[in-house]
Design a protein around this motif. Structure first.
Motif, mmCIF file in Angstrom:
data_model
loop_
_atom_site.group_PDB
_atom_site.id
_atom_site.type_symbol
_atom_site.label_atom_id
_atom_site.label_comp_id
_atom_site.label_asym_id
_atom_site.label_seq_id
_atom_site.Cartn_x
_atom_site.Cartn_y
_atom_site.Cartn_z
ATOM 1 N N ALA A 261 0.884 -1.226 -0.039
ATOM 2 C CA ALA A 261 0.014 -0.215 0.140
ATOM 3 C C ALA A 261 1.011 1.291 0.112
ATOM 4 N N SER A 262 2.167 1.216 0.804
ATOM 5 C CA SER A 262 2.709 2.363 0.842
ATOM 6 C C SER A 262 3.456 2.594 -0.641
ATOM 7 N N LEU A 263 3.559 1.858 -1.218
ATOM 8 C CA LEU A 263 4.232 1.989 -2.678
ATOM 9 C C LEU A 263 3.312 3.020 -3.304
ATOM 10 N N ILE A 264 2.100 2.496 -3.435
ATOM 11 C CA ILE A 264 1.150 3.568 -4.255
ATOM 12 C C ILE A 264 0.798 4.678 -3.501
ATOM 13 N N TYR A 265 0.717 4.624 -2.202
ATOM 14 C CA TYR A 265 0.472 6.168 -1.594
ATOM 15 C C TYR A 265 1.403 6.887 -1.656
ATOM 16 N N ASP A 266 2.602 6.370 -1.408
ATOM 17 C CA ASP A 266 3.836 7.223 -1.514
ATOM 18 C C ASP A 266 4.105 7.873 -2.909
ATOM 19 N N TYR A 267 3.677 7.194 -3.949
ATOM 20 C CA TYR A 267 3.903 7.606 -5.213
ATOM 21 C C TYR A 267 2.775 8.624 -5.376
ATOM 22 N N LEU A 268 1.420 8.356 -4.892
ATOM 23 C CA LEU A 268 0.366 9.424 -5.188
ATOM 24 C C LEU A 268 0.841 10.626 -4.206
ATOM 25 N N ASP A 269 1.261 10.641 -3.007
ATOM 26 C CA ASP A 269 1.571 11.769 -2.432
ATOM 27 C C ASP A 269 2.637 12.509 -2.880
ATOM 28 N N SER A 270 3.491 11.981 -4.037
ATOM 29 C CA SER A 270 4.718 12.736 -4.245
ATOM 30 C C SER A 270 4.431 13.265 -5.669
ATOM 31 N N GLN A 271 3.270 13.550 -6.354
ATOM 32 C CA GLN A 271 3.034 14.180 -7.722
ATOM 33 C C GLN A 271 1.795 14.681 -7.658
ATOM 34 N N ALA A 276 -5.582 11.558 -4.746
ATOM 35 C CA ALA A 276 -6.257 10.109 -3.778
ATOM 36 C C ALA A 276 -7.360 10.951 -2.857
ATOM 37 N N PRO A 277 -8.419 10.776 -3.501
ATOM 38 C CA PRO A 277 -9.542 11.516 -2.538
ATOM 39 C C PRO A 277 -9.983 11.320 -1.212
ATOM 40 N N VAL A 278 -8.987 10.698 -0.564
ATOM 41 C CA VAL A 278 -9.363 9.922 0.883
ATOM 42 C C VAL A 278 -8.517 10.612 2.116
ATOM 43 N N ASP A 279 -9.241 10.583 2.944
ATOM 44 C CA ASP A 279 -8.496 11.285 4.154
ATOM 45 C C ASP A 279 -7.407 10.288 4.385
ATOM 46 N N VAL A 288 -7.044 0.934 -2.947
ATOM 47 C CA VAL A 288 -6.530 2.250 -3.150
ATOM 48 C C VAL A 288 -7.221 3.016 -4.326
ATOM 49 N N VAL A 289 -7.995 4.013 -3.827
ATOM 50 C CA VAL A 289 -8.811 4.849 -4.883
ATOM 51 C C VAL A 289 -7.908 6.186 -5.406
ATOM 52 N N PHE A 290 -7.954 6.281 -6.752
ATOM 53 C CA PHE A 290 -7.326 7.622 -7.241
ATOM 54 C C PHE A 290 -7.951 7.967 -8.574
ATOM 55 N N VAL A 291 -7.998 9.308 -8.851
ATOM 56 C CA VAL A 291 -8.419 9.699 -9.827
ATOM 57 C C VAL A 291 -7.569 10.684 -10.820
ATOM 58 N N THR A 292 -7.737 10.727 -12.005
ATOM 59 C CA THR A 292 -6.828 11.882 -12.632
ATOM 60 C C THR A 292 -7.588 13.368 -12.458
ATOM 61 N N TYR A 332 3.992 -7.942 -4.200
ATOM 62 C CA TYR A 332 4.552 -6.655 -4.498
ATOM 63 C C TYR A 332 4.717 -6.327 -6.009
ATOM 64 N N GLU A 333 5.243 -7.263 -6.541
ATOM 65 C CA GLU A 333 5.609 -6.901 -7.948
ATOM 66 C C GLU A 333 4.531 -6.427 -8.942
ATOM 67 N N GLY A 334 3.282 -6.864 -8.451
ATOM 68 C CA GLY A 334 2.193 -6.518 -9.249
ATOM 69 C C GLY A 334 1.791 -4.878 -8.915
ATOM 70 N N VAL A 335 1.984 -4.454 -7.856
ATOM 71 C CA VAL A 335 1.831 -3.141 -7.547
ATOM 72 C C VAL A 335 3.094 -2.265 -7.758
ATOM 73 N N GLU A 336 4.160 -2.806 -7.824
ATOM 74 C CA GLU A 336 5.394 -2.012 -8.729
ATOM 75 C C GLU A 336 5.026 -1.857 -10.341
ATOM 76 N N LYS A 337 4.422 -2.918 -10.682
ATOM 77 C CA LYS A 337 3.903 -2.772 -12.212
ATOM 78 C C LYS A 337 2.968 -1.670 -12.453
ATOM 79 N N LEU A 338 2.067 -1.375 -11.367
ATOM 80 C CA LEU A 338 0.978 -0.571 -11.511
ATOM 81 C C LEU A 338 1.549 0.775 -11.272
ATOM 82 N N VAL A 339 2.369 1.082 -10.434
ATOM 83 C CA VAL A 339 2.986 2.361 -10.172
ATOM 84 C C VAL A 339 3.825 2.687 -11.373
#
Ligand code: PMP
Length: 352
Positions: A261-271, A276-279, A288-292, A332-339
């Motif tokens: 989860a940190s892999l995606i959230y850290d990326y979301l927070d860095s750009q 990520a429309p969640v508190d 993990v919900v996100f929008v463009t 973990y590799e699946g999440v890496e691929k997504l990011v």
């Protein structure tokens, strides 16, 4: 997803389970082999979740949605009133179903948050009616991507939690709850199995008109074998429980899930391309919900991701956007691929 090792084990036993000469799919639920499977599934789940002996474990059918009715039918025993925390679509559905059977109040709701349900309501003991028979929460909100970051203090009132989309993702203190229930299809087994963990003193007080199949007493007295249970799903659940035990239990599962989860959230927070429309304080580790911010781009993202083998990324039909459901078995590799894909997509599709 199911763990690859589990699918391979099931494959190796698909045609013939042990010495039985048949597939688990062909077995009688009264056979010795199946009795061993269900007993072993329960023992492994008890060990994994550290379930005390004064709780019953039930393996049922009907999905979590059937528990929306079973909970009030069984638990609205004394004062016929219960309080619900509404933090998303499933807790809202549960609350509406319960309203058919008693005096149901919404103790707190995050429907009015912006966006709706993007946070978890804070509650104190004084938010709950002292005579409530139970308080109901949905611990992880699958659609909105939020998770309770605290266990509501309900004093002596039994706390009931729908843990469908976070069961076995991390340790949970069962003793803080009167009842936990989950559809098994996210983290445990193929669709068709529902798990209920219920404190014994909450069994046996169902309304007289409760259907026999929804009465926890019938189900508990018969060790989930009142009628034919979902045998193959229970077998698959047993394999998943044993896999979890083999990797080090729920502490290790939590460590892996946090890392993913940190892999995606850290990326979301860095750009700033995706939001990520969640508190932040209530982010789900599973969804993990996100929008463009642009629905056409969201659609393009989902289509191009699918073409690269990154499937099932569309947000729930009720809110749109994207949702990465990174349940236990997602590596973990699946999440890496997504990011990596998210980064590439942002570069290739600048917002005008
Ligand atoms: N509660 C939660 C938190 C869920 O995620 C779901 C299904 N996505 C449900 C309840 C409904 O479960 P079922 O389909 O097993 O009835």
């Amino acid at each position: 997803m199911l763990p690859l090792e589990v699918l391979e084990k099931a494959q190796s036993e698909l045609l013939c389970y042990g010495e039985s000469g048949m597939s688990v799919m062909e077995m009688s639920h009264r056979s010795k082999d199946f009795e061993e499977i269900i007993a072993s599934a329960e023992a492994s789940l008890r060990k994994l979740m550290n379930i005390p002996s004064n709780y019953k474990v039930l393996f049922l059918q009907g999905g979590a949605s059937t528990q929306f009715a079973a909970v009030p039918l069984n638990l609205l025993s004394d004062h016929k009133c219960a309080d619900y925390i509404v933090s998303g679509q499933f807790s809202d559905k549960a609350m509406k179903e319960a309203k058919k059977y008693g005096d149901i109040a919404v103790a707190a709701s995050s429907a009015g948050a912006n966006p709706s349900f993007s946070t978890i309501p804070k509650t104190e003991r004084s938010d709950f009616r002292p005579d409530a028979d139970y308080v109901h929460i949905c611990f992880n909100n699958t659609i909105y991507g939020t998770k309770f970051n605290y266990i509501p203090d309900t004093g002596n009132i039994p706390l009931v939690a729908d843990i469908s989309s976070c069961i076995l993702s991390e340790p949970i203190d069962v003793t803080k709850f009167g009842l936990l229930y989950a559809g098994a299809q996210k983290n445990v087994a193929p669709a068709g199995l529902t798990i209920v963990i219920v404190r014994e003193d909450l069994i046996g007080n169902a309304r007289p008109d409760t259907p026999v199949m929804l009465n926890y007493k019938t189900l508990a007295d018969n060790s989930s074998l009142y009628n034919t249970p979902p045998c193959f799903c229970i077998y698959m659940a047993k394999l998943v429980f044993d896999w979890l035990l083999s990797i080090g239990g729920l502490e290790e599962m939590k460590r892996r899930n946090e890392r993913k989860a940190s892999l995606i959230y850290d990326y979301l927070d860095s750009q700033t391309y995706y939001t990520a429309p969640v508190d932040r304080n209530c982010r789900s580790m599973m969804n993990v919900v996100f929008v463009t911010g642009n629905q056409e781009l969201d659609k393009k993202f989902i289509a191009e991701a699918a073409a690269e083998g990154l499937k099932s990324l569309a947000g729930h039909r009720s809110i749109g956007g994207m949702r990465a459901s990174i349940y236990n078995a997602m590596p973990y590799e699946g999440v890496e691929k997504l990011v990596a894909f998210m980064k590439k997509f942002a570069l290739e599709n600048p917002k005008l």
